[in-house]
Design an enzyme around this catalytic site. Structure first.
Site, PDB file in Angstrom:
ATOM      1  N   ASP A  42      -0.218   3.475   5.526  1.00  0.00           N
ATOM      2  CA  ASP A  42      -0.807   2.817   6.695  1.00  0.00           C
ATOM      3  C   ASP A  42      -0.089   3.163   7.997  1.00  0.00           C
ATOM      4  OD1 ASP A  42      -2.732   1.551   5.149  1.00  0.00           O
ATOM      5  OD2 ASP A  42      -1.506  -0.232   4.821  1.00  0.00           O
ATOM      6  N   GLY A  91      -7.626  -7.327   7.877  1.00  0.00           N
ATOM      7  CA  GLY A  91      -7.795  -6.205   6.964  1.00  0.00           C
ATOM      8  C   GLY A  91      -7.615  -4.881   7.676  1.00  0.00           C
ATOM      9  N   TYR A  96      -5.556 -15.076  -2.539  1.00  0.00           N
ATOM     10  CA  TYR A  96      -6.415 -13.921  -2.777  1.00  0.00           C
ATOM     11  C   TYR A  96      -7.156 -14.067  -4.101  1.00  0.00           C
ATOM     12  CZ  TYR A  96      -3.926 -11.236   0.868  1.00  0.00           C
ATOM     13  OH  TYR A  96      -3.390 -10.777   2.042  1.00  0.00           O
ATOM     14  N   SER A 115      -7.355 -13.128   8.045  1.00  0.00           N
ATOM     15  CA  SER A 115      -6.762 -11.818   8.294  1.00  0.00           C
ATOM     16  C   SER A 115      -7.833 -10.823   8.685  1.00  0.00           C
ATOM     17  CB  SER A 115      -6.054 -11.328   7.047  1.00  0.00           C
ATOM     18  OG  SER A 115      -6.991 -11.184   6.021  1.00  0.00           O
ATOM     19  N   LYS A 169     -25.417 -13.040  -5.639  1.00  0.00           N
ATOM     20  CA  LYS A 169     -26.272 -13.377  -6.785  1.00  0.00           C
ATOM     21  C   LYS A 169     -25.469 -13.567  -8.076  1.00  0.00           C
ATOM     22  CE  LYS A 169     -29.953 -10.587  -5.937  1.00  0.00           C
ATOM     23  NZ  LYS A 169     -30.713  -9.382  -6.317  1.00  0.00           N
ATOM     24  N   HIS A 224       0.815  -1.227   0.000  1.00  0.00           N
ATOM     25  CA  HIS A 224       0.000   0.000   0.000  1.00  0.00           C
ATOM     26  C   HIS A 224       0.843   1.269   0.000  1.00  0.00           C
ATOM     27  CE1 HIS A 224      -2.814  -2.710   2.610  1.00  0.00           C
ATOM     28  NE2 HIS A 224      -2.887  -3.038   1.338  1.00  0.00           N
ATOM     29  N   LYS A 274      -3.741 -18.543   4.017  1.00  0.00           N
ATOM     30  CA  LYS A 274      -4.159 -17.275   4.595  1.00  0.00           C
ATOM     31  C   LYS A 274      -5.300 -16.719   3.753  1.00  0.00           C
ATOM     32  CE  LYS A 274      -3.579 -12.558   5.056  1.00  0.00           C
ATOM     33  NZ  LYS A 274      -4.330 -11.542   4.318  1.00  0.00           N
ATOM     34  N   ARG A 305      -2.544  -4.263  10.808  1.00  0.00           N
ATOM     35  CA  ARG A 305      -2.979  -2.889  11.064  1.00  0.00           C
ATOM     36  C   ARG A 305      -3.836  -2.791  12.323  1.00  0.00           C
ATOM     37  NH1 ARG A 305      -5.318  -1.849   5.261  1.00  0.00           N
ATOM     38  NH2 ARG A 305      -5.123  -4.140   5.244  1.00  0.00           N
TER      39      ARG A 305
END
Lengths: 306, 306, 306, 306, 306
Positions: free
Chosen positions: D53, D250, D170, D248, D216, D49, D204, D277
């Site tokens: 952060d 987030g 992911y 995690s 949907k 990021h 993870k 975080r």
């Protein structure tokens, strides 16, 4: 432009290193019609076109058919992919020549970006006792960068193992479409030259087609030439220099045309032909008959000694 | 801008490691016109353009022609691809120099994304007894990332084997079109610098063309300069630093122009010329005649000692 | 946001393995102004921009000029490409430091997809006796995948040979354009962090520019910050953690500005500067003069000990 | 659909080869809260990021902060990139676990074609004394072909060195957007399965979000299911088979929610959590406090023994 | 077109080298129903489709289920990915056969450019004691160039280790859409041939579907044929030559249809079937029951001896 005499070339065999010389001598003088001629039987249509070419003669779908034909009709060599060579060649090894074709692809996607990756190696050819390696180079394709780099590795391995390199030199790719397409004298001539300069020992070409509409689109001076097909072939042979040239027949044509074309190829300096569908789309007996006529045409029309 | 004196450079030979020094000394002082000059005969047009360049002199299609010309007209070296070197060079080995050109491509697809992959290796050059390796770098092409990485491997192999590296430094690619194209002083100057910084020993450049319309499109300060062609060449030579510079002739021009240009190149600090079509598009006798004149111009106009 | 005190960091030298420590100690304390400062002379503009940067001072086109300047003005090290290092560094080896910059590219194509491939290796640096290796990482480029993978190989080789790794950390690529471009605090801060996390020992950054219009486009919380340039630099230095940070000058600016900026960099925790055009676009004497002033500014404004 | 009992799985430790077993045992029972639970501290946000952060807690920008936190708050392991591990881990080696995260990327370009190349190797992890390797696999990305091939090399090296493989699984890429996006039960469930089948030892996952509008759009039968978040997690855990699952947190959420979620994860068969975080965006004392509560929740809610 | 007799083929076992022969003999005669038949249980739907196929029978989500089924219902072999083989196969090793499927992908992105990269290796298969390797080849995909090159490496490793190669030959890719899609006789026939020529020992095909609307779009002569499904299968079997052919069932169908289809496959020269969802989407007892019926159908309908 009047047809000129063929420029005399030093014998190819004289300049080749011993491994290539030994193997090529075998193809030119021991297997097949001999006397320095080449008569190849290609059987890779199953991957290049799919099984559709086998319908006119259902027997031809069985790889045994072509191997038997190669041996019984006395071809110089059979040219096929690794799967064939692994599963069928063992029974025929030593009874005819083998050209292991080491790249190929289906014709399902368009040919705009033609490039055939390797599916076998020169080492496979050595291990199988092949007499030469076959490689398809798409001259002028937008992906020529990958093709030339790949061919480099093949050429190097051929040098390393003394394996003759037969290049299927095919003009191809979207950029050619605006320059008259893949069958013009311009395109075939370029392909012949390219193959030789990249290290081919034998160059396999398609017949150049004389078509004024398409020739107009080719670069100078090709767009202004007025040559016969024979003259075009002769020039392509010259562009290949010391490399030997064989021409292919493509889809099936009339027997007289086939034999006439064979003679023309030889008289223009060609070293032989590579005829597949024109032969194996017949039953075995007819196939053997026509091969006999082709062989006799080859050996009676020799212009160039390799 | 007034032409300045050439900045004196330390001799290139003095900074090269022994393998490169031995081979380059041979090219500069033993083969060809000598006295520190270079006269190269390029014969890769057959792949870069196709056989079309051979039509003005049909004899030139036979590679023998160029090899014979190189030896009989006393060129410094012949520059050709692997197929030529493998099949023709053996008969001439040791009688003239050999630059093995190890990349190349057809001009069938557009040059917007120019990149020439390798078709031979520095090891091939060593094995064949070549005196140098030739590499085409397309400076400014959108594919420079691949080109620079590939050239790294060539440069490293040249370091490993003590093989001089001749870089054909060609500005190219779609991004140049908006900056005046590939023939401006800006473009050639950039190419000269790039080749040197990437490790060239000899840089082969095309002649910069002074064309106000195109120069206007080049970046500052090139768009505001008012230099002669000779001054442009001199600056390109300076951009190449200790690397030697040879300039090419391109398509055929008038003899007087050719000789005048040769003198201008030498007086601007160039180390020689690379003339192909201007020579071999003639019959052998005329070709030998003009080479004699070029050689004499080279050795009588030397400004820089390598 | 009020400027905070710099977080004390453990000395970088203390955590480095012996090879890196030896080489970096040499740069920080033996060559150049010393006392833990770094003063680098970059001369890769010839490939990154072309020769156009040399026109303000024609002498600067000759690589000798920069090598002489580095030695005579007592720079810490000169940073250049392989061609320079091969042909010019031998005469200066051991008299100043050498950072071999091992990737680079021309600026002819657009920077939308920036990626610089390798043109030299860490092994080249070892062989040449370099003190560090330089690598350009384009942080945020759409081709970061290739860049990071390539940098992995460089970082691994640096670990293998104990070679300090200097990363030119440049925010770049089309995706940044909508986020304020390549000069915002956001972009430079990200680049500093990225370089450190990827293994840089020294991070080379461009000066962050405070520009409210562009900052508005950056992600939270950068779009709402109100920081001075010095504070931005300090935070970038912190983002680089134990890695040392040097900042560059870019195109030529006023001398007072240059010296003021130098002091600001040091007071924000920087370890030195990398000034090229601001120095070598002058004649040798003026260049040596300004370097003396820069050196004195560096050593009198040290905040952080490496 | 009513929540079902978790299918009993053979202990993972029992099927792993000795190197993996030794290292994983250490993580599950020696470091951190133990008793077969996992509590990981991720600190790769700086590259994923950028430094943004770290603003809520400026101390967190200094990598020391997270290492100190991992040790003092008794995390199972810290997960970080090579730059961190090289420059900060040495001072903490042996006092907590280390998961070397070996791929990663910035979030500057869009995620439509997500793929994270390697920036470090399993060998780096071995050399640094890491307890596991972390790899991000983007399940469903248009570049899955490259991702899977790359992960193959990582998995093979993990097999070779007995290194546990933690896969950040992911769901990602433009093709998912039309199928409900990256947070649906469908997407997370697929990712869990994919990671296990590709060889993960620990998977993870992000928390699946139940959102009827998005569900949907998912394929059958997911588009018709009516499951709670806990049931979704339980099924994802089952999809991962014998591989252990950690979830995690987030971006930062409320403490009660965090602890409630932790309990739910464990009761659904999860083996632990990976919270970054939510922890380090606090000062050290508050961070240690919340970790104590998380640890206690973990060890009092164990459903599955590894 | 009337169904013809199957061309007799030499036994595959007779032409295979010893390692392949030993392993394949085990599959054909030792495990499963034997007598030269093959009954494979595929469990890679978890990656190819995601866990959605497990919902009809939740037990099937646990890999234990399929392994237990394979052993208890006496399948010839189970075909799965590396994660399964690593974590579940050890408990069942030697009690049934194992085909390690070494490539695969999710179905999240579209199949227009289908290509499955390797996620495991032939060496993994050797190490795990597998009896064969499975590879998915997407015949006709625009990325066939990468696929064929990758398959070359797999085929070579299979030759090196004597490992039988089972090719999942799937017509696929955007270019097929205009030629009738992936289920026509044309497409399946081409795939069968391609797999054999590329070196497959066993070819896994989907059932060709006779659909006049789609067949009209296929190339000559397929667009004019009027064949039954059985005749189509027979011809596909012939296109595969000496390679053995197994056909898959796809999504779940009626039991009578399943058994009828099984008989038809065997009577058309097939060597067996690969049935997954049709079996494991039932509870264990029903699954074992239907497998018993399938096995008995296989062994009572043998036409071809391998």
């Amino acid at each position: 432009m009047a047809p000129a005499t063929l420029t005399p070339q030093k014998s190819l065999l004289d300049v080749l290193p011993p491994g290539k010389r030994a193997r090529l001598h075998r193809l030119l003088f021991e297997y097949g019609p001999g006397q320095g001629t080449l008569l190849f039987l290609p059987i890779d249509q199953g991957i290049e076109h799919g099984p559709r070419d086998f319908f006119p003669n259902p027997d031809s779908k069985d790889p045994e058919y072509q191997f038997r034909l190669a041996v019984e009709a006395n071809y110089t060599a059979i040219a096929c992919q690794i799967g064939f060579a692994t599963k069928y060649w063992p029974d025929y090894a030593g009874r005819t020549g083998l050209i292991l074709k080491i790249n190929g692809k289906t014709d399902i996607p368009s040919g705009a970006q033609s490039f055939s990756t390797l599916n076998a190696s020169v080492e496979d050819a050595v291990r199988l006792g092949a007499d030469a390696v076959g490689y398809t180079l798409y001259v002028g394709s937008p992906r020529q960068d990958q093709d030339l780099l790949q061919m480099k590795t093949v050429r190097e391995d051929c040098d390393r193992y003394g394996m003759p390199l037969v290049v299927w030199a095919y003009p191809r790719g979207e950029a050619l479409d605006e320059k008259g397409g893949q069958s013009t004298f311009y395109a075939i001539d370029y392909a012949a030259r390219m193959a030789m300069e990249m290290g081919a020992d034998i160059v396999k070409l398609n017949m150049p087609k004389i078509d004024p509409e398409k020739d107009k689109l080719t670069p100078e001076p090709y767009n202004e030439l007025d040559v016969t097909q024979e003259e075009a072939i002769r020039q392509c042979v010259e562009s290949a220099g010391r490399a030997l040239v064989v021409l292919s027949g493509g889809s099936r044509i009339d027997d007289d045309e086939l034999l006439g074309q064979t003679r023309m190829i030889m008289e223009a300096g060609g070293s032989g032909v590579i005829y597949g569908r024109n032969v194996w789309q017949r039953d075995l007996d007819s196939a053997k008959e026509i091969v006999e006529q082709i062989s006799s045409t080859l050996t009676t029309s020799i212009l160039r000694t390799p």
